[in-house]
Design a protein around this motif. Structure first.
Motif, PDB file in Angstrom:
ATOM      1  N   PRO A  96       0.616  -1.104   0.147  1.00  0.00           N
ATOM      2  CA  PRO A  96       0.179  -0.376   0.507  1.00  0.00           C
ATOM      3  C   PRO A  96       0.585   1.176  -0.122  1.00  0.00           C
ATOM      4  CG  PRO A  96       0.220  -1.407   1.949  1.00  0.00           C
ATOM      5  CD  PRO A  96       0.760  -1.880   1.308  1.00  0.00           C
ATOM      6  N   GLN A  97       2.130   1.264   0.475  1.00  0.00           N
ATOM      7  CA  GLN A  97       2.524   2.389   0.925  1.00  0.00           C
ATOM      8  C   GLN A  97       3.825   2.779  -0.713  1.00  0.00           C
ATOM      9  OE1 GLN A  97       6.314   0.945   3.173  1.00  0.00           O
ATOM     10  NE2 GLN A  97       5.143   2.106   4.688  1.00  0.00           N
ATOM     11  N   LEU A  98       3.360   1.812  -1.541  1.00  0.00           N
ATOM     12  CA  LEU A  98       3.883   2.239  -2.923  1.00  0.00           C
ATOM     13  C   LEU A  98       3.199   2.182  -4.218  1.00  0.00           C
ATOM     14  CD1 LEU A  98       6.293  -0.581  -3.183  1.00  0.00           C
ATOM     15  CD2 LEU A  98       7.078   2.250  -2.818  1.00  0.00           C
ATOM     16  N   TRP A  99       1.323   1.729  -3.589  1.00  0.00           N
ATOM     17  CA  TRP A  99       0.611   2.670  -4.051  1.00  0.00           C
ATOM     18  C   TRP A  99       0.038   4.258  -3.700  1.00  0.00           C
ATOM     19  CZ3 TRP A  99      -1.686   2.063  -8.685  1.00  0.00           C
ATOM     20  CH2 TRP A  99      -2.613   2.500  -8.764  1.00  0.00           C
ATOM     21  N   ASP A 100       0.074   4.776  -2.613  1.00  0.00           N
ATOM     22  CA  ASP A 100       0.078   5.637  -1.967  1.00  0.00           C
ATOM     23  C   ASP A 100       0.701   6.465  -2.444  1.00  0.00           C
ATOM     24  OD1 ASP A 100      -2.574   4.655  -0.664  1.00  0.00           O
ATOM     25  OD2 ASP A 100      -1.831   4.278   1.084  1.00  0.00           O
ATOM     26  N   ALA A 101       1.892   6.725  -2.561  1.00  0.00           N
ATOM     27  CA  ALA A 101       3.353   7.114  -3.488  1.00  0.00           C
ATOM     28  C   ALA A 101       2.523   7.522  -5.021  1.00  0.00           C
ATOM     29  CB  ALA A 101       4.156   6.793  -3.254  1.00  0.00           C
TER      30      ALA A 101
END
Length: 153
Positions: A96-101
């Motif tokens: 999720p962190q990479l998608w949010d970024a």
């Protein structure tokens, strides 16, 4: 630079955000999404794929028997299950962190300038799916070995 309280300054906006400029040798730790760069390791991916294929080779004997069935059979339990979609969703939840970024970047800069974030996200998904399928094939083959052992000759 933008002035903030206590004499600190904010740097110019880079990589989707600003960070305070500190005096001296101190440098702040990067956030997880900035710090984590997914390395594309073709050898590890090849190794996982070969392990999956080795596990699936163990099921070849069952394939011959299935072909001799008088009519096709689909279990009612898994008839409506899309395994690829389930794995894709499970892996999306692990990145999720990479998608949010990526989403933050597209809001600020547009899709064409955020291909690096999307590339990192897809590498994360690719690694996750290969590991998840390896676990799945291990579970299938192990269950197949022990299940109904009392009925085998």
């Amino acid at each position: 630079f933008q002035e903030i309280p206590f004499g600190f300054k904010m740097s110019e906006e880079k990589y989707g955000g600003r960070e305070p400029v500190y005096a001296g040798a101190f440098t702040p730790k990067k956030q997880a999404a900035e710090r984590e760069v997914i390395k594309d390791d073709p050898v590890a991916m090849w190794r996982i794929k070969s392990q999956i294929m080795k596990q699936l080779e163990g099921l070849e004997d069952a394939g011959e028997a299935i072909e001799t069935r008088p009519e096709p059979f689909v279990s009612k339990t898994v008839a409506d299950v899309d395994l690829n979609a389930a794995v894709d969703k499970a892996c999306h939840m692990q990145c999720p962190q990479l998608w949010d970024a990526y989403l933050r970047c597209t809001e600020d800069k547009g899709v064409e300038k955020c291909s690096g974030w999307y590339s990192d996200y897809t590498k994360c998904i690719d690694q996750c799916t290969s590991k998840l399928f390896l676990k799945l094939t291990y579970a299938i083959t192990e269950d197949g070995k022990s299940s109904h052992a009392r009925f085998s000759s």
